[in-house]
Write a protein that holds these residues in place. Structure first.
Motif, PDB file in Angstrom:
ATOM      1  N   ASP A   1      -9.239 -33.479  -2.366  1.00 20.24           N
ATOM      2  CA  ASP A   1     -10.449 -33.500  -3.184  1.00 20.24           C
ATOM      3  C   ASP A   1     -11.668 -34.125  -2.514  1.00 20.24           C
ATOM      4  O   ASP A   1     -12.097 -35.242  -2.859  1.00 20.24           O
TER       5      ASP A   1
ATOM      6  N   TRP B   1     -16.899 -35.944  -9.925  1.00 20.57           N
ATOM      7  CA  TRP B   1     -15.796 -36.507 -10.711  1.00 20.57           C
ATOM      8  C   TRP B   1     -14.767 -37.163  -9.780  1.00 20.57           C
ATOM      9  O   TRP B   1     -14.159 -38.172 -10.121  1.00 20.57           O
ATOM     10  N   ASP B   2     -14.607 -36.568  -8.586  1.00 25.42           N
ATOM     11  CA  ASP B   2     -13.701 -37.146  -7.590  1.00 25.42           C
ATOM     12  C   ASP B   2     -14.420 -38.210  -6.759  1.00 25.42           C
ATOM     13  O   ASP B   2     -13.951 -39.337  -6.633  1.00 25.42           O
TER      14      ASP B   2
ATOM     15  N   GLU C   1      -6.630 -33.218 -17.047  1.00 28.84           N
ATOM     16  CA  GLU C   1      -5.646 -33.321 -15.948  1.00 28.84           C
ATOM     17  C   GLU C   1      -4.878 -34.637 -15.968  1.00 28.84           C
ATOM     18  O   GLU C   1      -4.662 -35.258 -14.921  1.00 28.84           O
TER      19      GLU C   1
ATOM     20  N   GLY D   1      -1.657 -38.706  -7.245  1.00 25.50           N
ATOM     21  CA  GLY D   1      -2.199 -37.442  -6.762  1.00 25.50           C
ATOM     22  C   GLY D   1      -3.418 -36.948  -7.515  1.00 25.50           C
ATOM     23  O   GLY D   1      -3.999 -35.939  -7.143  1.00 25.50           O
ATOM     24  N   ASN D   2      -3.819 -37.632  -8.577  1.00 22.51           N
ATOM     25  CA  ASN D   2      -5.039 -37.209  -9.249  1.00 22.51           C
ATOM     26  C   ASN D   2      -5.924 -38.415  -9.558  1.00 22.51           C
ATOM     27  O   ASN D   2      -5.450 -39.546  -9.671  1.00 22.51           O
ATOM     28  N   GLN D   3      -7.211 -38.153  -9.740  1.00 26.01           N
ATOM     29  CA  GLN D   3      -8.210 -39.217  -9.677  1.00 26.01           C
ATOM     30  C   GLN D   3      -8.248 -40.223 -10.830  1.00 26.01           C
ATOM     31  O   GLN D   3      -8.549 -41.393 -10.592  1.00 26.01           O
TER      32      GLN D   3
HETATM   33 CA    CA Z   1      -7.780 -33.931  -8.385  1.00 16.18          CA
END
Ligand code: CA
Length: 746
Positions: free
Chosen positions: A633, A338-339, A522, A589-591
């Protein structure tokens, strides 16, 4: 070799050295402590200083947290509890097969909660290939790694006559056995957090070069040994392990560490890193930018982990974390696709295709041994995140010419991944596939995280369609191209954002683009609305055209950084990080949102991407312990920086396109397979000149907002003339825009 020959060789080296311009070491620019100042509530990367070689079977890290804590090394901690062999890809997934070694100078304390010794970062030197620390009790410990082993040297202060070493196999049914005569401690670590068959074990051996004069073991899987040393005498500890068997551990030990000194292992690991990091050379920029760049590249080259070991006649084999058997061939694991499908694996296809080949084989091995392709493996299937991003990794590598498996088998595995779900683990296979196929979307609240799933499945379907098309299977390609348009079914026209629909087709009430969780993963609708990697043009048309989509991207940065934590029920760290980074609703900060800046290129306003990517590189990355603005990640947040610093990013793996941003360095040189090089020149570059005024590719005018994989692989030269003001004419014509399915391009 005789003296004459030796002199000749030396002379050749000298001549070669004279011809080469001075190239500063890439290894020396790496700071493995980048991102280590992290906690459960706030992540500056959630990294640990891995001493390893790229994709090594074992990493080693100083351990400051207690056994079992995902935060094995936190920069703010003050006690060091051991030097640990680790396989942890993320604190949220935690570790398996781990054990640790701790030197003690005074009283014998076996328990990790009691044996910690104070240390200070002033007395610590961390590098990718070697780590050294002087503890407060005066003990100096140094450790260097091979793929499956390590050599450690311990020097106690002269007044310490009877020091101890503790070996800790972490309970959980693990055990240790002392063999005094041969100077060995054997052990097996069975520590894990799931994702392993019942027979899982990490068989290790630890060998000391001085006699153990007193030893003991306890019920918790710990052993100790006491040594009588002369003042100034060092102890060398050699270690290796195997997931296959104690015999294989011995073989790994003999090949990698037996009779080798710390200095030798340090030097050979350094050479491996220099070669791997050196496939990208950057020039210009500040020292800090170089440090961030190579620290990020180091992180990108750690995972996935190769579980491959070599048998008596050097045949590759591995312990399967899926069926518990030993098989021939290669296996990579410890990866959240996923990352990493976004930028890590695309970087491998370009510069490290040997890893992409191994990953492709691993995908089919996992399918053969478990009935599913992996999505989040550590070491076997783990329940984490969503989507069918294994299809992106498989298709992207294949379409770029990395074709080392049987295509019919790969197609079967990919199709199966979209038509079934793992019985126990909802994130393996396709959760809600019956709904998705009958309704054209995954309904919410019938299925958790449903809208995020619809968006990811639609992209995966496009990847499968591209792959099937390349095999001439147009029946499958047409079916999956059609399903790839399912993202439209979760686009809420009244709001211009994606949202959730129930099984009756009713939109969820009380639309709020800042509400996290629920139908999303998320993130909120602000982040997931952009997850149409394969068809930004189609998304733009749904919104009302290029200008509307560009304005919506603008407003993401302009909006206040407010949030509703929704079904999470508390401020998850990703929310805290979005608020802290202070770029409106943009949550780097998130994908899910990490490609979003590059979408300006699809709506003919590329200069906005140029400015924003430079802002993110400048503001949200630094080489110190607070280095990242969220979880690193498995290389993904790092690979974003690596690509962006080069000046382009693989927005949609499977297209073979790299979408232009703004290069950070004056010059970057890619060393490609086959000895070719591709050079990116940024003329007149500076922090205040992020804009591309004009570009040439191999001397010819270049107006596109993207490069192709083939253009890079052929080698060549991209020259970008940088400017302090945007050129709002360049990259604005239909033919300049990157791939979108709705463009009808091949
Ligand atoms: Ca993440």
């Amino acid at each position: 070799m005789n003296t004459k020959k030796l002199l000749g060789v030396c002379l050749l080296f000298l001549l070669a050295a004279c011809r080469q311009p001075f190239v500063p070491s890439a290894v020396d620019a790496v700071n493995p402590l980048m991102g280590t100042a992290s906690t459960f509530a706030f992540s500056h990367g959630n990294t640990y200083p891995a001493v390893a070689i790229p994709w090594g079977m074992n990493f080693w890290s100083p351990q400051t947290g207690e056994n079992g804590s995902g935060w094995m090394y936190a920069y703010g901690d003050t006690l060091l509890r051991g030097f640990r062999q680790t396989h942890q890809p993320s604190p949220w997934i935690n570790d398996y097969g781990t054990f640790s070694i701790m030197p003690l100078s005074g009283e014998l304390k076996l328990d990790d909660k009691e044996r910690g010794v104070r240390f200070s970062h002033v007395e610590e030197q961390a590098a990718p290939h070697v780590y050294q620390v002087r503890l407060e009790d005066g003990t100096v410990a140094s450790l260097a790694a091979t793929a499956r082993g390590a050599v450690m040297e311990v020097a106690w202060p002269a007044e310490v006559k009877s020091p101890y070493i503790v070996v800790d196999a972490y309970g959980h049914g693990g055990s240790v056995k002392v063999e005094r005569e041969s100077g060995l401690i054997h052990g097996v670590s069975r520590y894990n957090n799931g994702g392993v068959p019942d027979n899982f074990g990490n068989y290790f051996l630890v060998k000391f070069d001085k006699p153990m004069v007193e030893t003991g073991t306890d019920e918790e899987g710990r052993a100790y040994a006491r040594f009588d040393l002369q003042p100034g005498e060092k102890l060398t500890v050699r270690m290796a392990s195997s997931f296959i068997s104690p015999e294989q551990a011995r073989l790994n030990f003999d090949r990698e560490v037996n009779d080798r000194t710390l200095a030798e292992v340090t030097e050979s690991a350094r050479q491996v890193w220099e070669e791997m990091l050196g496939r990208i050379r950057v020039e210009g920029g500040t020292e800090e930018q170089r440090r961030v760049f190579y620290s990020c590249l180091y992180r990108t080259l750690l995972f996935p982990r190769s579980l491959t070991e070599f048998g008596p006649v050097n045949e590759p084999k591995y312990y399967s974390p899926y069926d518990g058997q030993v098989h021939n061939g290669e296996m990579y694991t410890d990866n959240g696709f996923w990352d990493t499908f976004r930028a890590v694996h695309p970087l491998f296809t370009l510069l490290y295709p040997e890893v992409s080949e191994g990953v492709q084989q691993s995908l089919l091995h996992a399918y053969a041994e478990s009935g599913f392709l992996p999505e989040w493996a550590s070491p076997g299937h783990r329940g984490c995140m969503i989507g069918n991003n294994s299809l992106s990794i498989a298709a992207d590598a294949w379409l770029k010419g990395i074709c080392v498996v049987d295509s019919a088998q790969l197609l079967e595995a990919m199709l199966h991944q979209t038509r079934a779900r793992h019985a126990e683990i909802s994130s393996v296979g396709r959760d809600g596939h019956e709904w998705y196929d009958s309704l054209g979307y995954v309904p919410y609240p019938e299925v958790p995280e449903a809208t995020a799933k619809t968006l990811e499945y639609a992209y995966a379907d496009w990847c499968l369609a591209r792959f099937a098309e390349s095999l001439g299977r147009m029946d499958i390609a047409e079916e999956y191209y059609a399903k790839a348009q399912n993202y439209r079914n979760v686009f809420y026209p009244e709001q211009g954002f994606v949202w959730a629909k129930d099984a009756q087709g009713r939109w969820r009430k009380d639309f709020d683009a800042t509400e996290w969780g629920g139908p999303f993963t998320e993130g909120s609708s602000w982040h997931w609305t952009w997850s149409v990697l394969h068809d930004p043009e189609g998304l733009a048309r749904l919104m009302g055209g290029h200008d509307v989509m560009a304005a919506r991207l603008d407003s993401m940065f302009a909006a206040p950084n407010t949030y509703d934590y929704g079904t999470y029920g508390f401020v998850i760290h990703e929310i805290a990080e979005m608020v802290a980074l202070d770029m409106g609703q943009y949550a780097h900060g998130n994908q899910p949102v990490q490609h979003a800046i590059y979408l300006y290129d699809y709506v003919a306003q590329p200069w906005k991407a140029q400015q924003r990517v430079r802002e993110v590189m400048d503001r949200l990355y630094q080489s110190g312990p607070e280095g990242y603005c969220g979880d690193e990640d498995n290389g993904q947040t790092s690979a974003w920086y690596v690509f962006s610093a080069l000046g382009f990013y693989p927005v949609c793996p499977g297209t073979g396109e790299y979408v232009l941003g703004s290069p950070l360095f004056d010059k970057a040189t890619l060393s490609l397979p086959g000895g070719r090089t591709f050079v990116i020149h940024a003329e007149g570059n500076s922090p205040s000149r992020p804009y591309i005024r004009r570009a040439t590719l191999n001397g010819r005018e270049f107006t596109r907002n993207y490069l192709t994989h083939d253009e890079l692989l052929q080698g060549g030269e991209l020259v970008l003339e940088m400017d302090s003001v945007p050129n709002t004419m360049r990259g604005t014509q239909a033919e300049d825009l990157p791939y979108s399915y709705s463009h009808g391009k091949p």
